[in-house]
Design an enzyme around this catalytic site. Sequence first.
Site, mmCIF file in Angstrom:
data_model
loop_
_atom_site.group_PDB
_atom_site.id
_atom_site.type_symbol
_atom_site.label_atom_id
_atom_site.label_comp_id
_atom_site.label_asym_id
_atom_site.label_seq_id
_atom_site.Cartn_x
_atom_site.Cartn_y
_atom_site.Cartn_z
ATOM 1 N NE ARG A 1 0.167 43.805 28.617
ATOM 2 C CZ ARG A 1 0.042 44.456 29.648
ATOM 3 N NH1 ARG A 1 0.717 46.100 29.792
ATOM 4 N NH2 ARG A 1 0.186 44.533 31.102
ATOM 5 C CB VAL B 1 -5.728 55.239 27.605
ATOM 6 C CG1 VAL B 1 -5.965 56.999 27.247
ATOM 7 C CG2 VAL B 1 -4.298 55.311 27.660
ATOM 8 C CE LYS C 1 -2.889 58.930 32.190
ATOM 9 N NZ LYS C 1 -3.338 58.063 33.071
ATOM 10 C CG ASP D 1 0.109 58.681 35.568
ATOM 11 O OD1 ASP D 1 -0.671 59.525 35.196
ATOM 12 O OD2 ASP D 1 0.092 57.521 36.235
ATOM 13 C CD GLU E 1 8.532 54.852 30.757
ATOM 14 O OE1 GLU E 1 7.731 53.943 31.155
ATOM 15 O OE2 GLU E 1 9.058 55.617 32.044
HETATM 16 P P1 5GP Z 1 4.218 56.222 36.804
HETATM 17 O O1 5GP Z 1 3.211 57.123 37.717
HETATM 18 O O2 5GP Z 1 5.143 55.875 37.235
HETATM 19 O O3 5GP Z 1 5.117 57.071 34.999
HETATM 20 O O4 5GP Z 1 3.630 54.998 35.643
HETATM 21 C C1 5GP Z 1 3.701 53.912 35.728
HETATM 22 C C2 5GP Z 1 2.875 52.793 34.983
HETATM 23 O O5 5GP Z 1 1.096 53.496 35.620
HETATM 24 C C3 5GP Z 1 2.762 53.325 33.580
HETATM 25 O O6 5GP Z 1 3.864 52.441 33.484
HETATM 26 C C4 5GP Z 1 1.734 52.083 33.359
HETATM 27 O O7 5GP Z 1 2.355 50.624 33.159
HETATM 28 C C5 5GP Z 1 0.243 52.303 34.445
HETATM 29 N N1 5GP Z 1 0.281 53.520 33.879
HETATM 30 C C6 5GP Z 1 -0.465 55.361 33.885
HETATM 31 N N2 5GP Z 1 -1.484 55.972 33.464
HETATM 32 C C7 5GP Z 1 -1.811 54.564 32.675
HETATM 33 C C8 5GP Z 1 -3.327 54.537 31.920
HETATM 34 O O8 5GP Z 1 -4.100 55.213 31.632
HETATM 35 N N3 5GP Z 1 -3.386 53.159 31.237
HETATM 36 C C9 5GP Z 1 -2.710 52.261 32.038
HETATM 37 N N4 5GP Z 1 -2.904 50.768 31.100
HETATM 38 N N5 5GP Z 1 -1.773 51.966 32.405
HETATM 39 C C10 5GP Z 1 -1.136 52.998 32.913
#
Ligand code: 5GP
Length: 178
Positions: free
Chosen positions: A168, A156, A134, A106, A102
């Site tokens: 990207r 980020v 995170k 988040d 991954e």
């Molecule tokens: P999850 O909450 O399911 O762990 O993360 C879902 C998605 O949110 C990640 O795969 C990513 O695409 C997006 N994401 C979470 N935090 C960030 C961030 O700080 N920057 C960006 N560009 N995408 C994020």
Amino acid sequence: MNEITVLDREFSVYITEDEIQSRITALAEKINEDLKGQDVLFFGVLNGVFLFAADIFRQINLDCQVSFIKLASYDGTSSTGKIKELIGWNEDITGKTVVVLEDIVDTGATLERVIGELKLRKAAEVKICTLLFKPEAYTKDIPIDYIGFEIPNNFVVGYGLDYDGYGRNLRAIYKLTK
Ligand code: 5GP
């Protein structure tokens, strides 16, 4: 290039290209050591992971394959709102050692979804490797085996991660300043 603008937002450099690459080398060395002698399937979760997957995969010296899945989100009609569907499951993973790649974990919702599916499909062993994590946002209790960088709960971009589809291609990782 310490300060950049992506669309309408300003970002400053947070993790340099050199820092990213040397951390990836260390992660690859650990994976090579831990999974020595095994036949491993690396499973990238698109889109953001494409650069990280390419860079780490080139440093893996195991017998290995790589494949990708994508999370397609669409608005469901039920009251649960947004439903996410995983597309691209073309591999037979029964009995395989899988390393999930991954770009960022988040809340962990994506990871939980992917892990659930891997279990249903009877992977023998599942390891998780993320470039960014995170901890303050993480709501799951799935342990993460390999973490590149733990970062605070800031947005980020760069190195595969986007802001509204852009950014990207940046070689470093940048954090939102305003
Ligand atoms: P999850 O909450 O399911 O762990 O993360 C879902 C998605 O949110 C990640 O795969 C990513 O695409 C997006 N994401 C979470 N935090 C960030 C961030 O700080 N920057 C960006 N560009 N995408 C994020």
